[in-house]
Design an enzyme around this catalytic site. Structure first.
Site, PDB file in Angstrom:
ATOM      1  N   ASP A   4       0.869  -1.174   0.000  1.00 33.90           N
ATOM      2  CA  ASP A   4       0.000   0.000   0.000  1.00 33.90           C
ATOM      3  C   ASP A   4       0.914   1.235   0.000  1.00 33.90           C
ATOM      4  OD1 ASP A   4      -2.386   1.588   0.395  1.00 33.90           O
ATOM      5  OD2 ASP A   4      -1.785   1.760   2.496  1.00 33.90           O
ATOM      6  N   ASP A   6      -0.025   5.276   0.986  1.00 29.80           N
ATOM      7  CA  ASP A   6      -0.192   6.160   2.142  1.00 29.80           C
ATOM      8  C   ASP A   6      -0.403   5.352   3.417  1.00 29.80           C
ATOM      9  OD1 ASP A   6      -0.030   8.747   0.896  1.00 29.80           O
ATOM     10  OD2 ASP A   6      -2.005   8.394   0.039  1.00 29.80           O
TER      11      ASP A   6
END
Length: 229
Positions: A4, A6
């Site tokens: 992922d 952020d």
């Protein structure tokens, strides 16, 4: 290895939450507060914003446009790579492991952020949301599936690393293992849904590369904890 963006590789440093609050209040709506908005980091804005009071079909596109304009102007510059991340990504690639980003961000914005922070040189691929309007819903299943297919990866030997349940839900739907990182935006009890948890980049390196390789990276156990949320 699928990461992922952020809250996992990059610390938004308040840029996302402050940007959402600014966009909402500039449309005359009540400030939802930092804690409330933190829960919106993860899914597409079209999904998360609809949970806020006053956001309607009539104003949501304008709110998103306001947020993205501010994010491009201010937010990307505020974001910083979490300590130890670059060393970990490089070590994975040196070990012959395919390293890609799987984010719910619109793909063009994800690429801009990654390039601006110089992370593109440490990745093999970037996969994001091709649908900027979020009509695919909050699931990241299709993004992880695309990454697996693009990298010709075996789900049985792949791992999704993220900070929200959207990441391990997508991993599970694709028969992939998951690791939750404790320095992101996970809500209470959310991390426990992942197959494993890493509190620091050092712990993450141990899980992904083993103790001996991780020790050579010289990651500071306390460095990540100081930046944890």
């Amino acid at each position: 290895m699928l990461f992922d963006l952020d809250g996992t590789l990059v610390d938004p440093a308040g840029a996302i939450t402050s940007g959402i609050r600014h966009a909402v209040t500039s449309h005359g709506l009540a400030d939802p507060g930092e804690a409330r908005v933190e829960a919106l980091v993860g899914p597409p804005l079209q999904i998360g914003l609809r949970t806020l009071d006053g956001v309607t079909d009539e104003n949501i596109d304008s709110i998103i446009a306001g947020y993205r304009a501010r994010y491009a102007e201010v937010g990307m510059g505020q974001s910083v790579i979490y300590p130890g991340v670059v060393a970990l990504l490089d070590a994975l690639r040196e070990a012959g492991i395919h390293v890609a980003v799987t984010t719910a961000k619109p793909i063009n914005i994800a690429r801009q952020l990654i390039a601006r922070k110089g992370l593109d040189a440490h990745l093999d691929a970037i996969h994001g949301n091709a649908d900027e309007h979020g009509s695919m819903g909050s699931s990241k299943t299709h993004i992880v599936a695309e990454a697996l297919q693009h990298g010709k990866l075996d789900p049985a030997t792949s791992v999704v690393v993220g900070d929200r349940h959207y990441d391990w839900d997508a991993a599970r739907a694709n028969s992939v293992a998951s690791i939750g990182v404790a320095w992101g935006f996970a809500q209470d009890g959310e991390l426990q849904q992942a197959d494993a948890i890493a509190a620091t980049t050092k712990e993450l390196a141990v899980l992904l590369l083993g103790t001996q390789v991780a020790a050579k990276l010289g990651l500071d156990e306390n460095l990540m904890q100081e930046g944890a949320k």
